[in-house]
Design a protein around this motif. Sequence first.
Motif, PDB file in Angstrom:
ATOM      1  N   SER A   1       0.842  -1.193   0.000  1.00 37.41           N
ATOM      2  CA  SER A   1       0.000   0.000   0.000  1.00 37.41           C
ATOM      3  C   SER A   1       0.881   1.248   0.000  1.00 37.41           C
ATOM      4  CB  SER A   1      -0.918   0.022   1.226  1.00 37.41           C
ATOM      5  OG  SER A   1      -1.851  -1.030   1.162  1.00 37.41           O
ATOM      6  N   SER A   2       0.609   2.146  -0.937  1.00 40.97           N
ATOM      7  CA  SER A   2       1.362   3.397  -0.996  1.00 40.97           C
ATOM      8  C   SER A   2       0.889   4.332   0.121  1.00 40.97           C
ATOM      9  CB  SER A   2       1.140   4.070  -2.360  1.00 40.97           C
ATOM     10  OG  SER A   2      -0.197   4.517  -2.459  1.00 40.97           O
ATOM     11  N   LYS A   3       1.601   5.428   0.261  1.00 37.58           N
ATOM     12  CA  LYS A   3       1.214   6.398   1.282  1.00 37.58           C
ATOM     13  C   LYS A   3      -0.174   6.984   0.999  1.00 37.58           C
ATOM     14  CE  LYS A   3       5.994   7.676   2.379  1.00 37.58           C
ATOM     15  NZ  LYS A   3       7.020   8.752   2.335  1.00 37.58           N
ATOM     16  N   ALA A   4      -0.571   6.962  -0.283  1.00 41.50           N
ATOM     17  CA  ALA A   4      -1.893   7.488  -0.655  1.00 41.50           C
ATOM     18  C   ALA A   4      -2.991   6.449  -0.457  1.00 41.50           C
ATOM     19  CB  ALA A   4      -1.875   7.944  -2.108  1.00 41.50           C
ATOM     20  N   GLY A   5      -2.586   5.261   0.023  1.00 44.23           N
ATOM     21  CA  GLY A   5      -3.574   4.220   0.267  1.00 44.23           C
ATOM     22  C   GLY A   5      -3.887   3.381  -0.957  1.00 44.23           C
ATOM     23  N   GLU A   6      -3.133   3.556  -2.044  1.00 46.99           N
ATOM     24  CA  GLU A   6      -3.372   2.782  -3.248  1.00 46.99           C
ATOM     25  C   GLU A   6      -2.510   1.525  -3.238  1.00 46.99           C
ATOM     26  OE1 GLU A   6      -2.258   5.472  -6.265  1.00 46.99           O
ATOM     27  OE2 GLU A   6      -4.110   6.672  -6.152  1.00 46.99           O
ATOM     28  N   THR A   7      -3.020   0.475  -3.844  1.00 44.46           N
ATOM     29  CA  THR A   7      -2.260  -0.771  -3.958  1.00 44.46           C
ATOM     30  C   THR A   7      -1.293  -0.649  -5.122  1.00 44.46           C
ATOM     31  OG1 THR A   7      -4.106  -2.073  -3.094  1.00 44.46           O
ATOM     32  CG2 THR A   7      -2.396  -3.258  -4.329  1.00 44.46           C
ATOM     33  N   ARG A   8      -0.025  -0.923  -4.833  1.00 43.15           N
ATOM     34  CA  ARG A   8       1.004  -0.819  -5.859  1.00 43.15           C
ATOM     35  C   ARG A   8       1.679  -2.182  -6.023  1.00 43.15           C
ATOM     36  NH1 ARG A   8       4.811   4.316  -5.527  1.00 43.15           N
ATOM     37  NH2 ARG A   8       2.779   5.240  -6.022  1.00 43.15           N
ATOM     38  N   TRP A   9       1.896  -2.572  -7.274  1.00 43.61           N
ATOM     39  CA  TRP A   9       2.525  -3.865  -7.587  1.00 43.61           C
ATOM     40  C   TRP A   9       3.900  -3.633  -8.209  1.00 43.61           C
ATOM     41  CZ3 TRP A   9       0.681  -8.804  -6.720  1.00 43.61           C
ATOM     42  CH2 TRP A   9      -0.639  -8.896  -6.271  1.00 43.61           C
ATOM     43  N   ILE A  10       4.880  -4.486  -7.790  1.00 45.42           N
ATOM     44  CA  ILE A  10       6.221  -4.420  -8.369  1.00 45.42           C
ATOM     45  C   ILE A  10       6.757  -5.837  -8.577  1.00 45.42           C
ATOM     46  CG2 ILE A  10       6.819  -2.174  -7.366  1.00 45.42           C
ATOM     47  CD1 ILE A  10       8.383  -3.656  -5.202  1.00 45.42           C
ATOM     48  N   ILE A  11       7.710  -5.949  -9.526  1.00 44.09           N
ATOM     49  CA  ILE A  11       8.487  -7.187  -9.691  1.00 44.09           C
ATOM     50  C   ILE A  11       9.828  -6.969  -9.008  1.00 44.09           C
ATOM     51  CG2 ILE A  11       9.666  -8.699 -11.317  1.00 44.09           C
ATOM     52  CD1 ILE A  11       7.539  -8.169 -13.323  1.00 44.09           C
ATOM     53  N   CYS A  12      10.163  -7.873  -8.092  1.00 45.87           N
ATOM     54  CA  CYS A  12      11.452  -7.808  -7.394  1.00 45.87           C
ATOM     55  C   CYS A  12      12.378  -8.893  -7.938  1.00 45.87           C
ATOM     56  CB  CYS A  12      11.262  -8.013  -5.888  1.00 45.87           C
ATOM     57  SG  CYS A  12      10.554  -6.597  -5.061  1.00 45.87           S
ATOM     58  N   ASP A  13      13.540  -8.477  -8.453  1.00 49.91           N
ATOM     59  CA  ASP A  13      14.604  -9.404  -8.844  1.00 49.91           C
ATOM     60  C   ASP A  13      15.717  -9.268  -7.803  1.00 49.91           C
ATOM     61  OD1 ASP A  13      13.326 -10.218 -11.232  1.00 49.91           O
ATOM     62  OD2 ASP A  13      14.011  -8.381 -12.217  1.00 49.91           O
ATOM     63  N   ILE A  14      16.026 -10.363  -7.078  1.00 49.65           N
ATOM     64  CA  ILE A  14      17.007 -10.309  -5.979  1.00 49.65           C
ATOM     65  C   ILE A  14      18.185 -11.223  -6.304  1.00 49.65           C
ATOM     66  CG2 ILE A  14      17.359 -10.686  -3.502  1.00 49.65           C
ATOM     67  CD1 ILE A  14      14.356 -10.275  -3.131  1.00 49.65           C
ATOM     68  N   CYS A  15      19.353 -10.670  -6.139  1.00 56.35           N
ATOM     69  CA  CYS A  15      20.559 -11.461  -6.403  1.00 56.35           C
ATOM     70  C   CYS A  15      21.590 -11.179  -5.280  1.00 56.35           C
ATOM     71  CB  CYS A  15      21.131 -11.105  -7.776  1.00 56.35           C
ATOM     72  SG  CYS A  15      22.642 -12.021  -8.170  1.00 56.35           S
ATOM     73  N   ARG A  16      22.172 -12.232  -4.709  1.00 55.15           N
ATOM     74  CA  ARG A  16      23.190 -12.077  -3.664  1.00 55.15           C
ATOM     75  C   ARG A  16      24.559 -12.202  -4.318  1.00 55.15           C
ATOM     76  NH1 ARG A  16      25.831 -15.402   0.230  1.00 55.15           N
ATOM     77  NH2 ARG A  16      26.104 -14.335   2.236  1.00 55.15           N
ATOM     78  N   ILE A  17      25.424 -11.156  -4.136  1.00 59.06           N
ATOM     79  CA  ILE A  17      26.747 -11.163  -4.765  1.00 59.06           C
ATOM     80  C   ILE A  17      27.810 -10.860  -3.714  1.00 59.06           C
ATOM     81  CG2 ILE A  17      25.829 -10.435  -7.020  1.00 59.06           C
ATOM     82  CD1 ILE A  17      26.726  -7.619  -6.360  1.00 59.06           C
ATOM     83  N   GLY A  18      29.062 -11.174  -4.065  1.00 61.03           N
ATOM     84  CA  GLY A  18      30.191 -10.897  -3.173  1.00 61.03           C
ATOM     85  C   GLY A  18      31.264 -11.955  -3.324  1.00 61.03           C
ATOM     86  N   SER A  19      32.462 -11.627  -2.882  1.00 55.18           N
ATOM     87  CA  SER A  19      33.569 -12.585  -2.972  1.00 55.18           C
ATOM     88  C   SER A  19      33.571 -13.487  -1.745  1.00 55.18           C
ATOM     89  CB  SER A  19      34.902 -11.827  -3.086  1.00 55.18           C
ATOM     90  OG  SER A  19      35.073 -11.003  -1.950  1.00 55.18           O
ATOM     91  N   SER A  20      34.359 -14.552  -1.849  1.00 52.19           N
ATOM     92  CA  SER A  20      34.399 -15.530  -0.749  1.00 52.19           C
ATOM     93  C   SER A  20      35.052 -14.933   0.497  1.00 52.19           C
ATOM     94  CB  SER A  20      35.161 -16.778  -1.203  1.00 52.19           C
ATOM     95  OG  SER A  20      36.478 -16.414  -1.625  1.00 52.19           O
ATOM     96  N   ASP A  21      35.972 -13.977   0.309  1.00 50.26           N
ATOM     97  CA  ASP A  21      36.661 -13.418   1.470  1.00 50.26           C
ATOM     98  C   ASP A  21      36.207 -11.999   1.786  1.00 50.26           C
ATOM     99  OD1 ASP A  21      37.599 -12.322  -0.798  1.00 50.26           O
ATOM    100  OD2 ASP A  21      39.733 -12.325  -0.220  1.00 50.26           O
ATOM    101  N   GLY A  22      35.227 -11.514   1.050  1.00 50.67           N
ATOM    102  CA  GLY A  22      34.780 -10.144   1.291  1.00 50.67           C
ATOM    103  C   GLY A  22      33.306 -10.114   1.687  1.00 50.67           C
ATOM    104  N   PRO A  23      32.794  -8.901   1.850  1.00 55.04           N
ATOM    105  CA  PRO A  23      31.384  -8.779   2.235  1.00 55.04           C
ATOM    106  C   PRO A  23      30.453  -9.176   1.083  1.00 55.04           C
ATOM    107  CG  PRO A  23      32.276  -6.622   1.728  1.00 55.04           C
ATOM    108  CD  PRO A  23      33.431  -7.584   1.685  1.00 55.04           C
TER     109      PRO A  23
END
Length: 626
Positions: free
Chosen positions: A86-108
């Motif tokens: 719900s947006s601040k105006a009270g409207e329903t908002r839809w989004i597509i979320c693409d999530i990817c976890r990245i980083g080196s083995s010895d770093g953050p």
Amino acid sequence: MSSKFEKLNDDHADRLLADFCKKCMSGICIFTDRNELVYVNVQATKMLEIGGGDLGKPIDKIRPEIAVLFNDSAGDRFFTRDISFSSKAGETRWIICDICRIGSSDGPHYRIVSVTDITRLKNLELKFEKSEKNLISIINNIPDVVYRLNPESNISFISDEIQKYGYNPEELKGLNICSLIHPDDRNKSVYRLNERRTGERRTKSFEVRLLLKSSAGQEYRLFSVNAEGLYNVDENGNLVFDGTQGIARDISQKRITEYALSESEEKRESVLNGLEDGYYEVDTHGNFVYLNTSLCKIAGYDKDEMLGKNYKSFFTEETAGIISRAFTELFKTGISKKLAAWTTIRKDGKKRVVEGSASIIKGPDGKTVGFRGIVRDITEKKKLENELLQARKLEAVGILAGGIAHDYNNALTAILGNLTLAKLEIGEGNKSLMEILNDAESASLRVMELTKRLGTFARGGKPNKKKCSILKVIEETVEREIVDYSGRIIINSSGGLWDVEVDDFQIGHVFVNIIDNSKEAAPEGGEIVVSVENVKVDREESHHEITLEPGDYLMISIRDNGPGITPDDINKIFDPYFTTKDMSSGLGLATSYAIIKRHYGYIDVESAPGNGSVFFIYLPAYKGQD
């Protein structure tokens, strides 16, 4: 932001990545392993309604809807999910979320979240789903079986109406439609469905017998099936058959009833369609349940256009009111009623005068179920009556006019003779008396002209016909009439006009009478338009309320932009001595009417207050045309 993250931005590749994130149309957010927001681009701030003040905050405090996805996106795999919030105006908002976890083995490690606003698309999908449900609901309430088949004639959809015949719609999906059809009708069904495949359909509908599920193939219902082919266009622009859809209607009871009534109905049809008068039957709501061919001809509609429709759809409000009042009285009293003559307008716009009768129709229980009656077209009868009345008026007035003209001529001869002698006696010395005598002589001459017109009217003026050009007669008349007229007289004519065989003097007199009336009616500087054209009539038909016999005619119309004629006056406009002017004999149009009739022609006028007037004259074309 951590120093390591800042150090990452110093690299050339990271600067390119940061520039990409700024310019990207998608929203980009970067979170630490502790799910804290460390970067957000402008697009993401708009979509997610977050800002720079949210940097460093954990995701569950910013957008808990995305935080749930972090638990589902454990590991380094790419993860995509649609979410709403719900947006601040009270409207329903839809989004597509693409999530990817990245980083080196010895770093953050970081989580990069790309978000795309699909609110508009989602709303369209929801509307489509709702519309589809509504459509299915409507289809399932149709008292017919609605179906759709794939290219192999297997059922992909069938409405709930099929349940009446023992079938479950879901169980039928994927089943070939022919398995539901009586074995003797299957070949016909395959043939008709293949017609839709090739596009060479010869029938709009066909009849088959549908087997009842519980009958073991012994019982069936007769259906009328409407089938339409479905086509798509391939990448080469060619039509590709995609199946068939249509409606199947149970006509079993209808066919039984039709068969039972066919013999008596055929006899009834033969008798009623042999009548010259129109015959009708309506239910108590006024809907036509039967009508014969003659009624269709009177109304100008096809039978299919009228059956099942309310009579009010085919008549003016005034006419429908007359009929409605008659039906209401008939329903109350039960006494058959004759309907007074009224004017009705056909589908083609032509007016007809009709009279009729009405009586009630009772059902088996004795209750009134409708009305029936006769409608007779009396248009020609009325016209003949009016023409006979007009002829009798002209005859009676002619006799009177003949006597008056004779007496006037005798008196005027003596008066003019004495005036001439008096002028000789006084000489030119007495100017004042000479002027009086001249005025008296002018007035006597005008009266003599009137007596000549009366004499012509009384004798009937048998025309001395000869072949001539009607356009030439019109041009000569207009040339004389324009002299003392301040307005314009325009002549319109088409090429190749036929000749006529007329008395050009008498016909010219008709044009003079009508144009004089138009000049007096038109405003100062008004416009009179005279048009002439050929008219060919192959069968009896109406033109401007004039019923013309088959033949070739010259149609002359004289139109003015005057104040028009009232309905009361227009009915008397060709009557002898009828006039609305103070100084007028009232014989001009009556004489014109008589002249046109003696030429076997037709004359009429159309007018309405404020819309000017148009006189229409039809003269038979010369039969010896080249």
